[in-house]
Design an enzyme around this catalytic site. Structure first.
Site, mmCIF file in Angstrom:
data_model
loop_
_atom_site.group_PDB
_atom_site.id
_atom_site.type_symbol
_atom_site.label_atom_id
_atom_site.label_comp_id
_atom_site.label_asym_id
_atom_site.label_seq_id
_atom_site.Cartn_x
_atom_site.Cartn_y
_atom_site.Cartn_z
ATOM 1 N N ASP A 1 -5.419 4.764 2.370
ATOM 2 C CA ASP A 1 -6.234 4.850 3.491
ATOM 3 C C ASP A 1 -5.479 5.788 4.667
ATOM 4 O OD1 ASP A 1 -4.091 2.853 4.139
ATOM 5 O OD2 ASP A 1 -5.404 1.666 5.423
ATOM 6 N N GLU A 2 -4.594 6.446 4.537
ATOM 7 C CA GLU A 2 -3.847 7.300 5.540
ATOM 8 C C GLU A 2 -3.284 8.475 4.778
ATOM 9 O OE1 GLU A 2 -1.013 6.091 9.035
ATOM 10 O OE2 GLU A 2 -1.018 4.870 7.496
#
Length: 344
Positions: A94-95
């Site tokens: 997610d990053e």
């Protein structure tokens, strides 16, 4: 991504929207992998024991993680990134860091690129993302947390010195809870305090990390965005609903649950490695590890026996709540088994 795992669950299951959701664990045991913003209002956070999370938020809804689904959406987001730049360094599902100095559309503004990418993510996945924009990775990471959820922030070279002086020490990316407490014991509560100490003092107290702290408080971070990050390990672990009381139960869980999933991940990644590690967490939350290192990549067909043998070496003195198996000193299939140096 904003509360990624929990947001995906709320996206796929409308009945969860607007409600406090925790991904992972249950009311009795386990660990929260992600919490929705509704749950965070009650103090629920990732890595929190789920029993404590349930106490903080009695209405908390626990859902099982669906990592295949999270990976599917993460892949779609990654493709959006790659439309703008080849320099994408994933940190997790997610990053990621993006270097848009030179981008595929010749856009002159990183702020506008971030806004456009966030809108693309919203349109194509239904999820919100936040962004941090700055002239180095450290400051971009710090900026990404400033206007969450669904926002973005910019730290320019002109604003950086004053911003960093006011920043609480625990908000510095790379300074964990233990280091923050150690710094506070020295009277270092924010960037201004940190800036008062010399490089000699910081390296004397914090070793090699002292140079990093000395530089980042001055806005210096020269690490490039590296699209080909080398994975250092691959593993699987699981917390059990009921503690395992003896060696036989441990070996059965390893054979029935942990190792099958470990082998599936190993095959998907095509990775091979030379160090196999067994992790055991007891009911008192103490963690023991047993590992074995080979001069050559360990053959998959020999890993089960090796794992069970590592379990035999452990003196089981307390009930066991978690087991994990991991492989490190990795090399890809077909590559020579060159030693990778890993710091623990």
């Amino acid at each position: 991504m904003d509360a990624f795992f929990a947001s995906v669950e709320q996206l796929d299951y409308p009945e969860l929207r607007g409600k406090p959701v925790a991904v992972g664990g249950n009311r009795e045991r386990g660990v929260v992998a992600a919490a929705s913003y509704e749950a965070r209002k009650y103090g629920v956070r990732s890595a929190m024991p789920s029993k404590l999370a349930a106490k903080k938020c009695p209405a908390l809804i626990f859902v099982k993680p669906r990592f295949d689904r999270y990976k599917e959406i993460s892949g779609k987001i990654r493709q959006i990134f790659l439309e703008y730049t080849d320099l994408v360094e994933p940190l997790s599902l997610d990053e990621a860091f993006l270097d848009v100095t030179v981008n595929h559309f010749g856009l002159p503004s990183a702020t506008l690129i971030a806004k456009e990418i966030r809108q693309r993510i919203k349109n194509e996945t239904g999820l919100n993302a936040s962004a941090g924009i700055s002239y180095n990775k450290f400051l971009a990471k710090v900026a990404s947390d400033l206007n969450k959820p669904n926002g973005q922030a910019v730290i320019t070279p002109e604003k950086a010195p004053a911003f960093l002086e006011k920043l609480p020490i625990e908000k510095f990316y790379g300074i964990g809870k233990v280091t923050a407490e150690k710094m506070k014991s020295l009277g270092i509560h924010n960037g201004f305090d940190l800036k008062q100490y010399s490089l000699t003092f910081l390296t004397g107290r914090f070793g090699k990390s002292g140079l990093h702290y000395y530089q980042i408080v001055r806005g210096i971070h020269n690490s490039e965005v590296k699209p080909g990050r080398i994975r250092k390990s691959l593993g699987v672990e699981s917390t059990f609903e009921k503690d395992l009381m003896n060696l036989q139960a441990i070996q059965e869980k390893l054979k029935e649950k942990i190792l099958p999933e470990f082998f599936r991940r190993l095959e998907r990644s095509k990775a091979r490695g030379r160090t196999l590690t067994l992790k055991i967490k007891y009911s008192d939350f103490s963690v023991h590890t047993r590992s074995r290192t080979s001069n050559e990549p360990i053959p998959i067909e020999g890993m089960e026996a090796m794992t069970l043998d590592l379990a035999l070496q452990e003196d089981i003195i307390e009930p066991v709540r978690l087991l994990g198996v991991s492989l490190s000193n990795l090399c890809r299939s077909g590559e020579p088994g060159e030693q990778l140096r890993i710091r623990y």
